[in-house]
Design an enzyme around this catalytic site. Structure first.
Site, PDB file in Angstrom:
ATOM      1  N   GLY A  54      81.887 124.194  10.600  1.00 52.85           N
ATOM      2  CA  GLY A  54      82.458 124.721  11.528  1.00 52.85           C
ATOM      3  C   GLY A  54      81.205 125.291  12.423  1.00 52.85           C
ATOM      4  O   GLY A  54      81.370 125.671  13.552  1.00 52.85           O
ATOM      5  N   CYS A  55      80.061 125.439  11.927  1.00 49.56           N
ATOM      6  CA  CYS A  55      78.844 126.076  12.504  1.00 49.56           C
ATOM      7  C   CYS A  55      77.982 125.061  13.195  1.00 49.56           C
ATOM      8  O   CYS A  55      77.540 124.081  12.742  1.00 49.56           O
ATOM      9  CB  CYS A  55      78.034 126.681  11.388  1.00 49.56           C
ATOM     10  SG  CYS A  55      76.388 127.334  12.118  1.00 49.56           S
ATOM     11  N   PRO A  56      77.723 125.227  14.423  1.00 44.47           N
ATOM     12  CA  PRO A  56      76.964 124.262  15.428  1.00 44.47           C
ATOM     13  C   PRO A  56      75.610 124.026  14.854  1.00 44.47           C
ATOM     14  O   PRO A  56      75.027 122.964  14.840  1.00 44.47           O
ATOM     15  CB  PRO A  56      77.103 124.619  16.738  1.00 44.47           C
ATOM     16  CG  PRO A  56      77.315 126.152  16.669  1.00 44.47           C
ATOM     17  CD  PRO A  56      78.350 126.369  15.468  1.00 44.47           C
ATOM     18  N   THR A  59      75.653 122.003  11.611  1.00 44.95           N
ATOM     19  CA  THR A  59      75.812 120.586  11.956  1.00 44.95           C
ATOM     20  C   THR A  59      74.607 119.806  12.585  1.00 44.95           C
ATOM     21  O   THR A  59      74.413 118.564  12.570  1.00 44.95           O
ATOM     22  CB  THR A  59      76.945 120.294  12.344  1.00 44.95           C
ATOM     23  OG1 THR A  59      77.235 121.117  13.718  1.00 44.95           O
ATOM     24  CG2 THR A  59      78.284 120.749  11.591  1.00 44.95           C
TER      25      THR A  59
END
Length: 320
Positions: A54-56, A59
């Site tokens: 979920g975390c940019p 990722t």
């Protein structure tokens, strides 16, 4: 395991704003480096990466890890996207599809890793975390530095075809750094400054520069596949993780709703889809269920925790 109350560091309902209502991101505190001849020597199997799909920021590191062929060098654990008052939970606390149990210590939350290393830690319990299994400590929790390490620190151990890939080439570093600076401030972090604003004025001070920068990026990407130098660089990677989340999360949840990427920015939209559909590292590390749930599970901004189904599809096909 620490017993002190650390929810002021992990519970988003206790997130503090500046006096004017603006959101101020804290600086990452673990900033060591994996390097030949250093305390953290590059070695196969020595390091572990903790991430959230979920975390940019997290990722970013997954994309670079795959681009450089480091899958067998650095193993990965994925947390559940449903943060609770203690922050990111592992699958033993919340068995969300695609989440993992912590294989190293069997702890409940990411915060427990921080507190193992620094019992008096007072920062945010963020991902990514690059963990050193040899010294049982956190090497680094700053994504922009982790992707640089992945880009070059393991080259001498990699096959030639992977070692020669350079996403921060010397001759483009000035341009990359300059673009990264304003994209980080107004886009990568700009969506958060808009979404976490605690006053109308703070929100507007963030949302207008965000769309001014998207307009600038649109012009920059017209007729181009990449941001800089006609080649894939870390600048593309760093922007991608924000843009892929824009229509499915930031547009609605963070009130970044001047226009969507898919209907408002044809050049950015084409660039996004080319990366996603043509380069496996971008598509393989993108999990829309984790992204949508991760943002909309934040109770202080969505009390009923209802996760939107749309937009459908989450990303359009390349020939759309």
């Amino acid at each position: 395991m620490a017993t002190r109350d650390t929810t002021h560091l992990s519970d988003l309902t206790k997130l503090k704003s500046e006096a004017d209502g603006s959101f101020n991101r804290h600086v990452s505190q673990f900033r060591d480096w994996v390097a030949k001849g250093g305390h953290f020597e590059p070695e196969k199997g020595r390091y572990h990466l903790y991430v959230s799909y979920g975390c940019p920021w997290a990722t970013r590191t997954l994309i670079m890890r795959q681009l450089k062929g480091l899958e067998e060098f650095i193993d990965v654990t994925v947390v559940s996207p449903r943060m609770d008052e203690h922050g990111w939970p592992f699958a033993n606390i919340d068995p969300f599809p695609g989440a993992d149990i912590d294989p190293l210590f069997g702890v409940d939350h990411v915060k427990d890793l921080y507190l193992r290393v620094a019992p008096n830690y007072e920062g945010r319990f963020t991902v990514p975390i690059l963990w050193d299994k040899k010294h049982s400590t956190i090497v680094n929790n700053e994504s922009s530095e982790i992707i640089r390490m992945f880009n070059s620190s393991f080259n001498h151990l990699l096959p030639q075809e992977k070692a020669k890939l350079d996403f921060y080439p010397e001759h483009l570093r000035g341009e990359i750094d300059e673009l990264n600076a304003w994209v980080y401030d107004t886009v990568n972090n700009g969506v958060y400054k808009a979404g976490f604003a605690a006053s109308q004025s703070a929100y507007e001070k963030a949302v207008y520069p965000l769309f001014e920068s998207l307009d600038r990026l649109e012009k920059l990407l017209e007729g181009k596949d990449y941001l800089i130098g006609n080649q894939l660089t870390e600048a593309d990677l760093r922007l991608f993780v924000t843009i892929i989340r824009f229509d499915v999360a930031y547009y609605s949840h963070f009130k970044c709703n001047f226009r969507t990427i898919r209907h408002g920015y044809p050049a950015i939209h084409l660039w996004l889809r080319k990366l996603y559909w043509n380069i496996p590292a971008f598509k393989d590390t993108c999990n829309f269920d984790h992204i949508k749930t991760g943002y909309h599970w934040q109770k202080s901004y969505n009390p009923k925790q209802i996760v939107p189904v749309g937009p459908i599809p989450s990303i359009l096909p390349l020939d759309a």
